[in-house]
Design a protein around this motif. Structure first.
Motif, PDB file in Angstrom:
ATOM      1  N   THR A   1       0.729  -1.204  -0.098  1.00 48.09           N
ATOM      2  CA  THR A   1       0.137  -0.027  -0.027  1.00 48.09           C
ATOM      3  C   THR A   1       0.881   1.239   0.112  1.00 48.09           C
ATOM      4  O   THR A   1       1.786   1.239   0.869  1.00 48.09           O
ATOM      5  N   PHE A   2       0.512   2.137  -0.779  1.00 47.05           N
ATOM      6  CA  PHE A   2       1.306   3.355  -1.001  1.00 47.05           C
ATOM      7  C   PHE A   2       1.211   4.233   0.254  1.00 47.05           C
ATOM      8  O   PHE A   2      -0.079   4.624   0.510  1.00 47.05           O
ATOM      9  N   VAL A   3       1.868   5.031   0.675  1.00 42.47           N
ATOM     10  CA  VAL A   3       1.898   6.075   2.021  1.00 42.47           C
ATOM     11  C   VAL A   3       2.002   7.250   1.111  1.00 42.47           C
ATOM     12  O   VAL A   3       2.667   7.723   0.411  1.00 42.47           O
ATOM     13  N   GLU A   4       0.616   7.843   1.281  1.00 39.10           N
ATOM     14  CA  GLU A   4       0.259   9.111   0.715  1.00 39.10           C
ATOM     15  C   GLU A   4       1.218  10.330   1.199  1.00 39.10           C
ATOM     16  O   GLU A   4       1.620  10.441   2.268  1.00 39.10           O
ATOM     17  N   ASN A   5       1.574  10.963  -0.062  1.00 44.77           N
ATOM     18  CA  ASN A   5       2.486  12.208   0.175  1.00 44.77           C
ATOM     19  C   ASN A   5       3.677  11.740   0.329  1.00 44.77           C
ATOM     20  O   ASN A   5       4.498  12.427   0.965  1.00 44.77           O
ATOM     21  N   SER A   6       4.305  10.529  -0.076  1.00 44.00           N
ATOM     22  CA  SER A   6       5.640  10.191   0.268  1.00 44.00           C
ATOM     23  C   SER A   6       6.500  10.328  -1.223  1.00 44.00           C
ATOM     24  O   SER A   6       7.604   9.658  -1.112  1.00 44.00           O
ATOM     25  N   SER A   7       5.832  10.824  -2.247  1.00 40.72           N
ATOM     26  CA  SER A   7       6.496  10.969  -3.488  1.00 40.72           C
ATOM     27  C   SER A   7       6.652  12.340  -3.882  1.00 40.72           C
ATOM     28  O   SER A   7       6.397  13.274  -3.022  1.00 40.72           O
ATOM     29  N   GLU A   8       7.342  12.530  -4.891  1.00 36.04           N
ATOM     30  CA  GLU A   8       7.550  13.939  -5.087  1.00 36.04           C
ATOM     31  C   GLU A   8       6.340  14.803  -5.701  1.00 36.04           C
ATOM     32  O   GLU A   8       6.478  16.048  -5.859  1.00 36.04           O
ATOM     33  N   LYS A   9       5.182  14.281  -5.612  1.00 31.75           N
ATOM     34  CA  LYS A   9       3.955  15.142  -5.501  1.00 31.75           C
ATOM     35  C   LYS A   9       3.857  15.965  -4.537  1.00 31.75           C
ATOM     36  O   LYS A   9       3.431  16.869  -4.348  1.00 31.75           O
ATOM     37  N   ASN A  10       4.544  15.653  -3.298  1.00 30.20           N
ATOM     38  CA  ASN A  10       4.828  16.324  -2.089  1.00 30.20           C
ATOM     39  C   ASN A  10       5.780  17.297  -2.367  1.00 30.20           C
ATOM     40  O   ASN A  10       7.019  16.783  -2.701  1.00 30.20           O
ATOM     41  N   THR A  11       5.788  18.555  -2.452  1.00 29.31           N
ATOM     42  CA  THR A  11       6.810  19.717  -2.793  1.00 29.31           C
ATOM     43  C   THR A  11       7.885  19.515  -1.954  1.00 29.31           C
ATOM     44  O   THR A  11       8.920  20.028  -1.945  1.00 29.31           O
ATOM     45  N   ASN A  12       7.686  18.960  -0.534  1.00 29.73           N
ATOM     46  CA  ASN A  12       8.725  18.929   0.268  1.00 29.73           C
ATOM     47  C   ASN A  12       9.663  17.673   0.139  1.00 29.73           C
ATOM     48  O   ASN A  12      10.702  17.445   0.899  1.00 29.73           O
ATOM     49  N   ILE A  13       9.342  16.687  -0.767  1.00 26.06           N
ATOM     50  CA  ILE A  13      10.187  15.812  -0.894  1.00 26.06           C
ATOM     51  C   ILE A  13      10.633  15.570  -2.320  1.00 26.06           C
ATOM     52  O   ILE A  13      10.127  15.913  -3.278  1.00 26.06           O
ATOM     53  N   LYS A  14      12.079  15.235  -2.415  1.00 29.52           N
ATOM     54  CA  LYS A  14      12.864  15.140  -3.699  1.00 29.52           C
ATOM     55  C   LYS A  14      13.600  13.868  -3.743  1.00 29.52           C
ATOM     56  O   LYS A  14      14.293  13.541  -2.824  1.00 29.52           O
ATOM     57  N   TYR A  15      13.465  13.114  -4.667  1.00 32.75           N
ATOM     58  CA  TYR A  15      14.402  11.546  -4.487  1.00 32.75           C
ATOM     59  C   TYR A  15      15.849  11.906  -4.339  1.00 32.75           C
ATOM     60  O   TYR A  15      16.228  12.984  -4.981  1.00 32.75           O
ATOM     61  N   ASP A  16      16.296  11.076  -3.869  1.00 31.74           N
ATOM     62  CA  ASP A  16      15.790   9.453  -3.496  1.00 31.74           C
ATOM     63  C   ASP A  16      15.355   9.650  -2.324  1.00 31.74           C
ATOM     64  O   ASP A  16      15.597  10.231  -1.468  1.00 31.74           O
ATOM     65  N   ILE A  17      14.250   8.592  -2.043  1.00 34.67           N
ATOM     66  CA  ILE A  17      13.935   8.244  -0.775  1.00 34.67           C
ATOM     67  C   ILE A  17      14.831   7.325  -0.064  1.00 34.67           C
ATOM     68  O   ILE A  17      14.968   6.287  -0.565  1.00 34.67           O
ATOM     69  N   GLU A  18      15.144   7.528   0.940  1.00 36.79           N
ATOM     70  CA  GLU A  18      16.557   6.780   1.599  1.00 36.79           C
ATOM     71  C   GLU A  18      16.191   6.031   2.882  1.00 36.79           C
ATOM     72  O   GLU A  18      15.184   5.308   3.120  1.00 36.79           O
ATOM     73  N   GLY A  19      16.954   6.572   3.896  1.00 40.42           N
ATOM     74  CA  GLY A  19      16.624   5.867   5.245  1.00 40.42           C
ATOM     75  C   GLY A  19      15.338   6.100   5.644  1.00 40.42           C
ATOM     76  O   GLY A  19      14.742   7.253   5.672  1.00 40.42           O
ATOM     77  N   LEU A  20      14.632   5.073   6.599  1.00 43.52           N
ATOM     78  CA  LEU A  20      13.101   4.954   7.087  1.00 43.52           C
ATOM     79  C   LEU A  20      13.602   4.758   8.840  1.00 43.52           C
ATOM     80  O   LEU A  20      14.419   3.927   8.958  1.00 43.52           O
ATOM     81  N   ALA A  21      13.066   5.349   9.368  1.00 41.57           N
ATOM     82  CA  ALA A  21      13.081   5.119  11.070  1.00 41.57           C
ATOM     83  C   ALA A  21      11.613   5.325  11.645  1.00 41.57           C
ATOM     84  O   ALA A  21      10.995   6.186  11.249  1.00 41.57           O
TER      85      ALA A  21
ATOM     86  N   SER B   1      14.287   9.850   5.032  1.00 41.69           N
ATOM     87  CA  SER B   1      15.590  10.882   4.507  1.00 41.69           C
ATOM     88  C   SER B   1      14.936  11.125   3.099  1.00 41.69           C
ATOM     89  O   SER B   1      14.832  10.280   2.148  1.00 41.69           O
ATOM     90  N   SER B   2      14.735  12.456   2.717  1.00 40.62           N
ATOM     91  CA  SER B   2      14.502  12.831   1.432  1.00 40.62           C
ATOM     92  C   SER B   2      15.946  13.503   0.728  1.00 40.62           C
ATOM     93  O   SER B   2      16.254  14.567   1.143  1.00 40.62           O
ATOM     94  N   GLN B   3      16.545  12.431   0.242  1.00 40.51           N
ATOM     95  CA  GLN B   3      18.004  12.685   0.006  1.00 40.51           C
ATOM     96  C   GLN B   3      18.074  13.852  -1.104  1.00 40.51           C
ATOM     97  O   GLN B   3      19.238  14.253  -1.154  1.00 40.51           O
ATOM     98  N   GLY B   4      17.293  14.115  -1.975  1.00 39.27           N
ATOM     99  CA  GLY B   4      17.373  15.133  -3.012  1.00 39.27           C
ATOM    100  C   GLY B   4      17.265  16.497  -2.419  1.00 39.27           C
ATOM    101  O   GLY B   4      17.720  17.431  -3.369  1.00 39.27           O
ATOM    102  N   ASN B   5      16.770  16.620  -1.482  1.00 38.82           N
ATOM    103  CA  ASN B   5      16.745  18.135  -0.973  1.00 38.82           C
ATOM    104  C   ASN B   5      17.308  18.406   0.534  1.00 38.82           C
ATOM    105  O   ASN B   5      16.936  19.225   1.206  1.00 38.82           O
ATOM    106  N   TYR B   6      18.095  17.350   0.697  1.00 41.91           N
ATOM    107  CA  TYR B   6      18.507  17.508   2.271  1.00 41.91           C
ATOM    108  C   TYR B   6      17.731  17.504   3.453  1.00 41.91           C
ATOM    109  O   TYR B   6      18.071  18.215   4.338  1.00 41.91           O
ATOM    110  N   SER B   7      16.567  16.964   3.389  1.00 40.90           N
ATOM    111  CA  SER B   7      15.543  17.019   4.509  1.00 40.90           C
ATOM    112  C   SER B   7      15.100  15.657   4.976  1.00 40.90           C
ATOM    113  O   SER B   7      15.216  14.743   4.404  1.00 40.90           O
ATOM    114  N   PHE B   8      14.221  15.838   5.987  1.00 45.78           N
ATOM    115  CA  PHE B   8      13.508  14.639   6.628  1.00 45.78           C
ATOM    116  C   PHE B   8      11.944  14.738   6.658  1.00 45.78           C
ATOM    117  O   PHE B   8      11.693  15.751   7.269  1.00 45.78           O
ATOM    118  N   ALA B   9      11.160  13.693   5.977  1.00 44.38           N
ATOM    119  CA  ALA B   9       9.908  13.828   5.945  1.00 44.38           C
ATOM    120  C   ALA B   9       9.293  13.135   7.483  1.00 44.38           C
ATOM    121  O   ALA B   9       9.896  12.326   7.724  1.00 44.38           O
TER     122      ALA B   9
END
Length: 368
Positions: free
Chosen positions: A247-267, A281-289
């Motif tokens: 099942t896809f987690v909504e707003n976890s792709s680049e449709k969310n403007t705060n996320i930039k691929y790659d999706i990396e670490g999860l915790a 870890s949203s690696q493409g924009n140095y951020s954490f969702a």
């Protein structure tokens, strides 16, 4: 154009390209930095670990785990993988305790209380790219690791081992290791006692059909989260009979403007009673969702780790969290992240891991 002039012109172009490569090598991408500047929720690290023993331009440090010392929480241990050589253990001051040249270890995860030959041990598993296998180690309170597997647990995946997560079933009490590949293959291995050692058997295989790495299993809810690096986060039943439908987690792709691929670490941050947060870890924009742990994993917001007394964090691979109080400096737990570009002032150093007090993260989440 004469032959000599043509040769000179080609050589000049090659020299310019070489200078450009040397100038940019190992520097953080300005495009990636700018891609996250609109994210204004900020925290900073209070501790950083000793760098891994690789050259400063090597992409080497990758994924951390946190072993909590239940008797003396302030003596808890950070364990980090080095995908160019081994694994290291650190204290909460970031000092290296031990380094193990165990192969190219990519991702790691741990679980407590595995029963073996009448004893109870804490296990850390790691994806070993040198041997296309899963390596298992016993964790000691002084930061030492002992090999625990009774044989080399070779993966049956076609592509090389990559991401890894452990899982302890609430239903059966059994321990498992999930491992994936860049091709999107996923294996689930059940661990079992093999006379003072640990062995494993393959109990499930499926494919996501796209490059994966980051994974985390939630023991309380029985959910396995897997990051498709360029397609967001997907969740699966973590039990071996759970099948291959995710099942896809909504707003976890680049449709969310705060996320930039790659999706990396999860915790996962566990605040009790099934509540808490899922971080990515949203690696493409140095951020954490940040997503809610419960229900449909509602997206809450994103933050960045910027310069403070310690340099900020860029291009993070692996992350890990504990909600356990770890002494006066980390009373509500810590977030540990890999830093893709480690600096001491303007001087670049080899990659390492940064420790962020959960108190700071909690405050920015509260302000979302």
């Amino acid at each position: 154009m004469k032959i000599k002039e043509a040769i000179f012109f080609i050589a000049l172009i090659e020299l310019v390209i070489l200078i450009m490569v040397l100038f940019s090598c190992g520097r953080p991408s300005e495009g990636s930095r700018k891609a996250g500047e609109h994210i204004t929720s900020l925290v900073s690290a209070s501790v950083e670990t000793f760098p891994v023993p690789q050259k400063k331009n090597e992409d080497s440090a990758d994924d951390p785990a946190i072993w909590v010392n239940s008797k003396y929480p302030e003596k808890s241990i950070i364990i980090g993988t080095d995908k160019k050589g081994g694994m290291a253990t650190y204290n909460l001051n970031g000092e290296e305790l031990h380094y193990y040249f165990t192969g190219n270890m990519n991702n790691c995860d741990l679980r407590y209380g595995f029963k073996i030959n009448g004893d109870t041990v804490d296990i850390i598993a790691a994806s070993n790219r040198s041997h296309h296998s899963v390596s298992l180690f016993r964790i000691h309170a002084n930061g030492m690791l002992d090999t625990l597997h009774s044989r080399v647990i070779y993966s049956k995946m076609v592509d090389e081992v990559y991401g890894l997560a452990m899982y302890k079933s609430k239903k059966t009490g059994k321990f498992y290791v999930f491992v994936n590949s860049k091709a999107g293959e996923v294996e689930q291995w059940e661990l079992f006692d093999d006379h003072k050692r640990v062995d494993a058997k393959l109990v499930r295989s499926f494919s996501l059909g796209a490059q994966t790495e980051g994974m985390i299993a939630d023991d309380k809810t029985g959910i396995l989260y897997i990051g498709k690096e360029e397609a967001g986060i997907w969740k699966y039943d973590a039990e071996p009979e759970g099948g291959s439908e995710g099942t896809f987690v909504e707003n976890s792709s680049e449709k969310n403007t705060n996320i930039k691929y790659d999706i990396e670490g999860l915790a996962i941050f566990d605040s009790g009673n099934g509540n808490g947060y899922l971080l990515a870890s949203s690696q493409g924009n140095y951020s954490f969702a940040v997503f809610e742990r419960q229900a449909n994993n509602k997206y809450l917001g994103s933050f960045r780790i910027t310069d403070g007394s310690i340099d900020g964090v860029e291009e993070t691979d692996g992350i890990e969290i504990t909600s356990a109080p770890l002494g006066p400096h980390f009373p509500k737990g810590i977030l540990v992240v890999q830093d893709g570009f480690n600096y001491d002032g303007r001087k670049k150093k080899s990659q390492n891991f940064k420790l962020v007090s959960w108190e700071m993260v909690e405050q920015v989440i509260h302000d979302f």
